[in-house]
Enzyme design. Structure first.
Site, PDB file in Angstrom:
ATOM      1  N   GLY A  43       0.569  -1.068   0.214  1.00  0.00           N
ATOM      2  CA  GLY A  43       0.051   0.046  -0.034  1.00  0.00           C
ATOM      3  C   GLY A  43       1.034   1.220   0.022  1.00  0.00           C
ATOM      4  N   ILE A 192       3.127  15.944  10.326  1.00  0.00           N
ATOM      5  CA  ILE A 192       4.401  15.253  10.412  1.00  0.00           C
ATOM      6  C   ILE A 192       5.001  14.855   8.893  1.00  0.00           C
ATOM      7  CG2 ILE A 192       4.614  12.567  10.916  1.00  0.00           C
ATOM      8  CD1 ILE A 192       2.864  12.794  13.054  1.00  0.00           C
ATOM      9  N   VAL A 246      -1.924  30.022   2.388  1.00  0.00           N
ATOM     10  CA  VAL A 246      -1.642  29.972   0.851  1.00  0.00           C
ATOM     11  C   VAL A 246      -2.538  30.508   0.122  1.00  0.00           C
ATOM     12  CG1 VAL A 246      -0.532  28.777  -1.006  1.00  0.00           C
ATOM     13  CG2 VAL A 246       0.448  28.524   1.550  1.00  0.00           C
ATOM     14  N   ASP A 322      -7.256   3.700   6.555  1.00  0.00           N
ATOM     15  CA  ASP A 322      -7.313   5.001   6.114  1.00  0.00           C
ATOM     16  C   ASP A 322      -8.594   5.370   5.584  1.00  0.00           C
ATOM     17  OD1 ASP A 322      -4.680   5.250   7.370  1.00  0.00           O
ATOM     18  OD2 ASP A 322      -3.955   6.151   5.309  1.00  0.00           O
ATOM     19  N   HIS A 454      21.294   0.090  32.371  1.00  0.00           N
ATOM     20  CA  HIS A 454      22.202   0.921  32.258  1.00  0.00           C
ATOM     21  C   HIS A 454      23.382   0.629  31.317  1.00  0.00           C
ATOM     22  CE1 HIS A 454      24.438   4.474  33.525  1.00  0.00           C
ATOM     23  NE2 HIS A 454      25.580   3.724  33.925  1.00  0.00           N
TER      24      HIS A 454
HETATM   25  P1  FAD Z   1      -3.205   2.032   1.962  1.00  0.00           P
HETATM   26  O1  FAD Z   1      -1.676   1.759   2.629  1.00  0.00           O
HETATM   27  O2  FAD Z   1      -3.378   3.260   1.362  1.00  0.00           O
HETATM   28  O3  FAD Z   1      -3.497   0.821   0.980  1.00  0.00           O
HETATM   29  C1  FAD Z   1      -4.635   0.636   0.379  1.00  0.00           C
HETATM   30  C2  FAD Z   1      -4.441   0.139  -0.783  1.00  0.00           C
HETATM   31  O4  FAD Z   1      -5.426  -0.214  -1.595  1.00  0.00           O
HETATM   32  C3  FAD Z   1      -3.513   0.744  -2.120  1.00  0.00           C
HETATM   33  O5  FAD Z   1      -2.228  -0.200  -2.300  1.00  0.00           O
HETATM   34  C4  FAD Z   1      -4.546   0.737  -3.238  1.00  0.00           C
HETATM   35  O6  FAD Z   1      -3.588   0.680  -4.391  1.00  0.00           O
HETATM   36  C5  FAD Z   1      -5.415  -0.517  -2.994  1.00  0.00           C
HETATM   37  N1  FAD Z   1      -6.523  -0.060  -3.572  1.00  0.00           N
HETATM   38  C6  FAD Z   1      -7.382   0.922  -3.598  1.00  0.00           C
HETATM   39  N2  FAD Z   1      -8.538   0.543  -4.216  1.00  0.00           N
HETATM   40  C7  FAD Z   1      -8.553  -0.539  -4.742  1.00  0.00           C
HETATM   41  C8  FAD Z   1      -9.217  -1.347  -5.464  1.00  0.00           C
HETATM   42  N3  FAD Z   1     -10.657  -1.034  -5.805  1.00  0.00           N
HETATM   43  N4  FAD Z   1      -8.998  -2.533  -5.944  1.00  0.00           N
HETATM   44  C9  FAD Z   1      -7.755  -3.082  -5.504  1.00  0.00           C
HETATM   45  N5  FAD Z   1      -6.849  -2.240  -4.868  1.00  0.00           N
HETATM   46  C10 FAD Z   1      -7.136  -1.231  -4.412  1.00  0.00           C
HETATM   47  N6  FAD Z   1       2.256   5.779   8.835  1.00  0.00           N
HETATM   48  C11 FAD Z   1       2.811   5.380   9.979  1.00  0.00           C
HETATM   49  O7  FAD Z   1       2.112   4.744  10.608  1.00  0.00           O
HETATM   50  N7  FAD Z   1       4.227   5.730  10.182  1.00  0.00           N
HETATM   51  C12 FAD Z   1       4.787   6.415   9.254  1.00  0.00           C
HETATM   52  O8  FAD Z   1       5.920   6.750   9.613  1.00  0.00           O
HETATM   53  C13 FAD Z   1       3.836   6.741   8.094  1.00  0.00           C
HETATM   54  N8  FAD Z   1       4.597   7.778   7.255  1.00  0.00           N
HETATM   55  C14 FAD Z   1       4.324   8.136   6.133  1.00  0.00           C
HETATM   56  C15 FAD Z   1       4.679   8.762   5.094  1.00  0.00           C
HETATM   57  C16 FAD Z   1       4.223   9.413   4.155  1.00  0.00           C
HETATM   58  C17 FAD Z   1       4.995  10.151   3.124  1.00  0.00           C
HETATM   59  C18 FAD Z   1       2.657   9.087   3.684  1.00  0.00           C
HETATM   60  C19 FAD Z   1       2.041   9.350   2.407  1.00  0.00           C
HETATM   61  C20 FAD Z   1       1.952   8.345   4.679  1.00  0.00           C
HETATM   62  C21 FAD Z   1       2.619   7.786   5.843  1.00  0.00           C
HETATM   63  N9  FAD Z   1       1.815   6.997   6.898  1.00  0.00           N
HETATM   64  C22 FAD Z   1       2.592   6.593   7.927  1.00  0.00           C
HETATM   65  C23 FAD Z   1       0.692   6.695   6.719  1.00  0.00           C
HETATM   66  C24 FAD Z   1       0.349   5.240   6.139  1.00  0.00           C
HETATM   67  O9  FAD Z   1       1.057   4.933   5.028  1.00  0.00           O
HETATM   68  C25 FAD Z   1      -1.053   4.974   5.909  1.00  0.00           C
HETATM   69  O10 FAD Z   1      -1.923   5.140   7.069  1.00  0.00           O
HETATM   70  C26 FAD Z   1      -1.297   3.542   5.639  1.00  0.00           C
HETATM   71  O11 FAD Z   1      -0.609   3.114   4.663  1.00  0.00           O
HETATM   72  C27 FAD Z   1      -2.858   3.092   5.833  1.00  0.00           C
HETATM   73  O12 FAD Z   1      -2.914   1.584   5.355  1.00  0.00           O
HETATM   74  P2  FAD Z   1      -4.188   1.198   4.719  1.00  0.00           P
HETATM   75  O13 FAD Z   1      -4.038  -0.418   4.320  1.00  0.00           O
HETATM   76  O14 FAD Z   1      -5.423   1.654   5.180  1.00  0.00           O
HETATM   77  O15 FAD Z   1      -4.248   1.857   3.041  1.00  0.00           O
END
Ligand code: FAD
Length: 475
Positions: A43, A192, A246, A322, A454
Site C-alpha cells: 500500500g 508530520i 496560501v 485509512d 544501564h
Molecule cells: P493504503 O496503505 O493506502 O493501502 C490501500 C491499498 O488499496 C493501495 O495499495 C491501493 O492501491 C489499494 N486499492 C485501492 N482501491 C483498490 C481497488 N478498488 N482494488 C484493488 N486495490 C485497491 N504511517 C505510519 O504509521 N508511520 C509512518 O511513518 C508513516 N509515514 C508516512 C509517510 C508518508 C509520506 C505517507 C504518505 C504516509 C505515511 N503514513 C505513515 C501513513 C500510512 O502510509 C497509512 O496510514 C497506511 O498506509 C494506511 O494503510 P491502509 O491499508 O489503510 O491503506
C-alpha cells in the site's frame, strides 16, 4: 461469461490494513484472497509512505552526522563527504522492493490468493476484478465471497487551485523521488509528513520554509512538545511561517511562485521556491470500487461509516484503515485488520484507540501516546507532570545526542499514567514502553520500580516516571 472463483473472505487493498487482515483471516482458517491494483503489495505505507520516507530520513541523518559530528567523535574524514542522489534513491528503492516482495512470500506461506487488479462491487457477495497489466491472469474475474474487508486506504488531499506536476509542485509521493536536491523547498503544511520531508532535504542542503495555516506545527502533538520541536527544527535551519494562508502557487519554468496571507491581518506576501511540497493531509480513497452499487454510506469527509465491529451497513462487509475513521497510521490499520478478521471468526476483536502511538521521525524524534496536556485540561482531569531531560541521561550524553526530554502525565490522585510524550533520540522506539504501561493501567511508580538497563536511553523514561510522583535521582 466471466470466470468465477469462490472465497470465504476477499480483502480489497493490499496495504498494511489489507495485507495483515488477509494473512490473519487465512490463519484463522478462511479461504482468503487479497485484491491489489498497485502491482505491489504494502500500500501507501511501503510504496510511497512510511518506508521510503524512513530510508531517506535515516540516510540523510547519517550524512549530516558524518559531515557535522565526525570530527568531534574522533573520526577523521579524508576528502569530501557528498550525497550521490541516484544511489541515495536506489537505497530507498531497494528497501521498498525487498519489503513488498516479502509480503508476497508471506501470502504464499499463509495460502492467501493474490489477485493483481482493481476490485469493484457487483453486489454484496460478488467482486469483479479487472486485472492490471502485470497480472498473470489476463481476463476479468468474478469473485464470489461470503465476507469482504474493504481496505482501500487514502490519497493525497489536493490543494484547490494548485496543480501538482510531481516535478516542481509535488505531493509527498514526488518529494520522495526528487532527482536533484532543491536549493529552496517550500512546504504547505507543518504536519508530520511536511516536517519529515523538510528534515530530509534540509539535511541535504535545501533551505526549507514551512507555510502553515494554524498558529502551531505538529497537528495533534502536546503543545509544549510542538513548541520544542519547532525550536529544534529552527536551529536546523527551518523557516516557519505560521498563521499563514496560501492563496496561490504557480509554476513558472524552473521556479514556483507562492502567494500567502496572514490569517489574522490579511497582509499578503509572496515567496519563490525551486520546489513546493503540498502536504495538507490525506483523504479516504474509494475510486473504482463501485461502492455506489451497494449503497455504502460515507460521512462528510468521505470516510466509510462503520460500527464498533468495523461493519458497514452489511454485516458481511467490514472496513478498516485509512478509508474509515481514526488516525491515518499504518499500525492502526494493521491492528484493525487483525481485529476485523477475528470479529468475523469468533465475534471478538480488540483495538484500543486511546493507545495508538504517533511518531515523527525527525531528529530528535518525537513520539507520543495517550493524552496531551491540552486534552486533559479540556476534559477537566487533574494531572501531575514528570519530566526528565536527555542531557542528564548517560547514554544520550555518551552518544553526543542529548537534545529533548521525556514528559509523563499522570492522574493527580491515582498516579496512573495518562499520556507519555518524548522528544529525543530514539523516541519512536521508546514509546512502546509507554504503550505497554498505558495498556495495563500502570502507575508512574509501577514503571519507576522496573529495573531498566544501564546505560540506556530508556532510563530517561523511568526517571520521568519517578519525577511524576516523587523525585528523579539523576537530575
Ligand atoms: P493504503 O496503505 O493506502 O493501502 C490501500 C491499498 O488499496 C493501495 O495499495 C491501493 O492501491 C489499494 N486499492 C485501492 N482501491 C483498490 C481497488 N478498488 N482494488 C484493488 N486495490 C485497491 N504511517 C505510519 O504509521 N508511520 C509512518 O511513518 C508513516 N509515514 C508516512 C509517510 C508518508 C509520506 C505517507 C504518505 C504516509 C505515511 N503514513 C505513515 C501513513 C500510512 O502510509 C497509512 O496510514 C497506511 O498506509 C494506511 O494503510 P491502509 O491499508 O489503510 O491503506
Amino acid at each position: 461469461f466471466l470466470s468465477t472463483k469462490t472465497h470465504d473472505v476477499v480483502v480489497i487493498g493490499g496495504g498494511p490494513g489489507g495485507y495483515v487482515a488477509a494473512i490473519k483471516a487465512a490463519q484463522l482458517g478462511y479461504n482468503t484472497a487479497c485484491v491489489e491494483k498497485r502491482g505491489r503489495l504494502g500500500g501507501t505505507c511501503l510504496n510511497v509512505g512510511c518506508i521510503p520516507s524512513k530510508s531517506l530520513l535515516n540516510n540523510s541523518h547519517l550524512y549530516q552526522e558524518i559531515k557535522e559530528s565526525a570530527a568531534k567523535r574522533g573520526i577523521d574524514i579524508k576528502g569530501d563527504v557528498s550525497v550521490n542522489v541516484q544511489n541515495f534513491q536506489k537505497a530507498k528503492d531497494d528497501s521498498v522492493k525487498q519489503l513488498t516482495s516479502g509480503i508476497e512470500m508471506l501470502f504464499k506461506k499463509n495460502k492467501v490468493t493474490y489477485y493483481k487488479g482493481t476490485a469493484s462491487f457487483k453486489d454484496q457477495n460478488t467482486i469483479k476484478v479487472v486485472p492490471i497489466e502485470s497480472a498473470a491472469e489476463k481476463e476479468e474475474l468474478e469473485l464470489k465471497t461470503e465476507k469482504v474487508i474493504i481496505a482501500t486506504g487514502s490519497e493525497v488531499t489536493p490543494f484547490p487551485g494548485i496543480e501538482i506536476d510531481e516535478e516542481r509542485i509535488v505531493s509527498s509521493t514526488g518529494a520522495l523521488s526528487l532527482k536533484e536536491i532543491p536549493k529552496r523547498l517550500a512546504i504547505i503544511g507543518g504536519g508530520i509528513i511536511g516536517l519529515e520531508m523538510g528534515s530530509v532535504y534540509s539535511r541535504l542542503g535545501s533551505k526549507v520554509t514551512i507555510l502553515e495555516f494554524a498558529p502551531a506545527i505538529g497537528a495533534s502533538m502536546d503543545g509544549e512538545i510542538a513548541k520544542t520541536t519547532q525550536k529544534f527544527l529552527k536551529k536546523q535551519g527551518f523557516d516557519f511561517k505560521l498563521g499563514q494562508k496560501v492563496v496561490s502557487a504557480k509554476r513558472n519554468n524552473d521556479v514556483v511562485d507562492i502567494e500567502y496571507e496572514d490569517v489574522k491581518t490579511g497582509k499578503k506576501e509572496s515567496l519563490q521556491s525551486d520546489v513546493l511540497l503540498v502536504a495538507i493531509g490525506r483523504r479516504p480513497y474509494m475510486q473504482g470500487l463501485n461502492a455506489e452499487a451497494i449503497g455504502l454510506e460515507v460521512d462528510k469527509r468521505g470516510r466509510v461509516v462503520i460500527d464498533d465491529q468495523f461493519n458497514t451497513k452489511y454485516p458481511n462487509i467490514k472496513c478498516i484503515g485509512d478509508v474509515t475513521f481514526g488516525p491515518m497510521l499504518a499500525h492502526k490499520a494493521e491492528e484493525e485488520g487483525i481485529a476485523a478478521a477475528e470479529f468475523f471468526k469468533n465475534g471478538h476483536g480488540h483495538v484500543n484507540y486511546n493507545n495508538i502511538p504517533s511518531v515523527m521521525y525527525s531528529h530528535p524524534e518525537v513520539a507520543w501516546v495517550g493524552k496531551t496536556e491540552e486534552q486533559l485540561k479540556a476534559e477537566n482531569i487533574e494531572y501531575k507532570i514528570g519530566k526528565f531531560p536527555f542531557i542528564a541521561n548517560s547514554r544520550a550524553k555518551t552518544n553526543m545526542d542529548s537534545e529533548g526530554f521525556v514528559k509523563i502525565l499522570i492522574d493527580a490522585k491515582t498516579e496512573r499514567i495518562l499520556g507519555a510524550h518524548i522528544i529525543g533520540p530514539n523516541a519512536g522506539e521508546m514509546i512502546a514502553e509507554a504503550g505497554l504501561a498505558l495498556e495495563y493501567g500502570a502507575s508512574a511508580e509501577d514503571v519507576a520500580r522496573v529495573c531498566h538497563a544501564h546505560p540506556t536511553l530508556s532510563e530517561a523514561f523511568k526517571e520521568a516516571n519517578l519525577a511524576a510522583f516523587s523525585k528523579p535521582i539523576n537530575f
